[in-house]
Design an enzyme around this catalytic site. Structure first.
Site, mmCIF file in Angstrom:
data_model
loop_
_atom_site.group_PDB
_atom_site.id
_atom_site.type_symbol
_atom_site.label_atom_id
_atom_site.label_comp_id
_atom_site.label_asym_id
_atom_site.label_seq_id
_atom_site.Cartn_x
_atom_site.Cartn_y
_atom_site.Cartn_z
ATOM 1 C CG ASN A 151 -2.924 3.877 0.803
ATOM 2 O OD1 ASN A 151 -4.057 3.983 1.277
ATOM 3 N ND2 ASN A 151 -2.460 2.746 0.320
ATOM 4 C CB SER A 160 -0.843 0.060 1.269
ATOM 5 O OG SER A 160 -1.352 -1.180 1.601
ATOM 6 C CG HIS A 180 -1.954 -0.484 -4.124
ATOM 7 N ND1 HIS A 180 -2.167 0.835 -3.828
ATOM 8 C CD2 HIS A 180 -2.430 -1.182 -3.061
ATOM 9 C CE1 HIS A 180 -2.745 0.932 -2.650
ATOM 10 N NE2 HIS A 180 -2.917 -0.278 -2.170
ATOM 11 C CD GLU A 228 -1.546 3.853 -6.363
ATOM 12 O OE1 GLU A 228 -1.678 3.172 -5.319
ATOM 13 O OE2 GLU A 228 -1.467 5.105 -6.341
#
Ligand code: 3HC
Length: 277
Positions: A184, A113, A134, A146
């Site tokens: 994130n 992450s 991701h 991602e």
């Protein structure tokens, strides 16, 4: 690169979801988890998820599961997707061992992450074939992948993984290797600020989540989403942002830390900001 055989390392909520989606594309999946019973638990979770999808016209659950093969160690494959806990030293160890086990032309991907891909690549002798892939939770429902390029990731690797994400029915978006990438870096400060609002008594959890859901048309409020992601994972990502970007504004809210210290990790432990059966 067709990636006909994929090794998924980690059979938790993310690894299990990734294994499910890869198996659903007809590829052979080897599923490994160091924790006893974790693979069996992961397969049961997949069976339930596939059952829900089958009710809406999805494929036969047992057909999909026939592509998933539990293994008791890392095995050679065309691609590894690592989805173990968000701890850099644990992930680096997986990458070191995968580099020894998988053929030299295999790609090593991480579902991290927030941990820099270049750090994981440095544990291998093939940094050009290391990349971030991701996924988002719940993996079978969320359409984004991602794709994170490390400093040395080759164009060929990035293109192959982008193509694979499309073949899995996902929409890829490419980011460069910064702490927390794009997703994130945006999401975690939002969640952390919601926890601060609760901590300071601005509103009750239900009100905070209702305001975000109805006010910003989010499918879930930030506190419910934190429970879904796992509060320990939220703390770990905030620490990567704080240390990697060198800015104390990413310090996790004390209330988040309190919940984690008390074992209230969110849905997976039965309680977080809310209680779960
Ligand atoms: N497998 C199969 N089906 C599932 C499922 C799963 N794991 N989870 C939900 N569903 C299905 C349900 O069966 C239901 O189907 P139905 O409409 O036919 O009844 C449908 O999805 C909707 O589910 P629910 O009615 O239970 O609840 P919601 O409408 O709230 O949907 C949700 C659930 C899809 C999780 C939705 O709330 C959502 O999209 N939430 C946001 C999730 C999100 O933001 N994820 C990203 C987290 S960040 C991340 O993962 C990155 C990491 O690095 C931190």
């Amino acid at each position: 690169m067709d990636f006909e055989h994929v090794l998924v390392v980690g059979a938790g909520q993310m690894g299990g979801g990734i294994a499910q989606v890869v198996a659903g594309s007809g590829r052979r999946v080897s599923l490994y988890d160091a924790a006893p019973g974790a693979v069996e638990h992961g397969v049961e979770t997949m069976r339930r998820s596939l059952g829900r999808l089958a009710e809406k016209g999805g494929p036969d659950p047992e057909d999909v599961l026939s592509h998933v093969h539990p293994v008791d160690d890392l095995v050679p494959a065309d691609l590894m997707i690592e989805a173990v806990i968000e701890d850099s030293s644990v992930k680096e160890d997986v990458f070191r061992r995968a580099d020894e086990t998988l053929p030299p032309d295999a790609v090593l991907a991480s579902n991290t992450s927030s941990i820099p891909i270049s750090t994981l690549a440095a544990a291998t002798n093939r940094p050009d074939r290391v990349i971030g892939m991701h996924f988002f939770n719940p993996v079978p429902m969320m359409s984004l992948v991602e794709v994170v390029r490390g400093n040395e990731t080759s164009d060929e690797t990035a293109e192959a993984i982008t193509e694979l994400a499309r073949d899995l029915g996902k929409t890829p978006a490419v980011a460069n290797d910064f702490p927390g990438f794009v997703s994130n870096r945006i999401l975690m400060p939002f969640i952390n600020e919601a926890v601060w609002a609760l901590h300071e008594g601005v509103a009750e959890p239900e009100a905070i989540d209702t305001i975000a859901k109805l006010g910003f048309a989010h499918p879930m409020g930030p506190l419910a989403l934190a429970d879904l992601i796992g509060l320990d994972t939220c703390v770990a990502i905030m620490e990567v942002l704080r240390d990697g970007l060198g800015d104390e504004r990413y310090e996790p809210c004390p209330l988040l830390r309190e919940h984690v210290a008390a074992g209230r990790l969110g849905r997976k432990s039965g309680a977080g900001f809310y209680s779960y059966d």
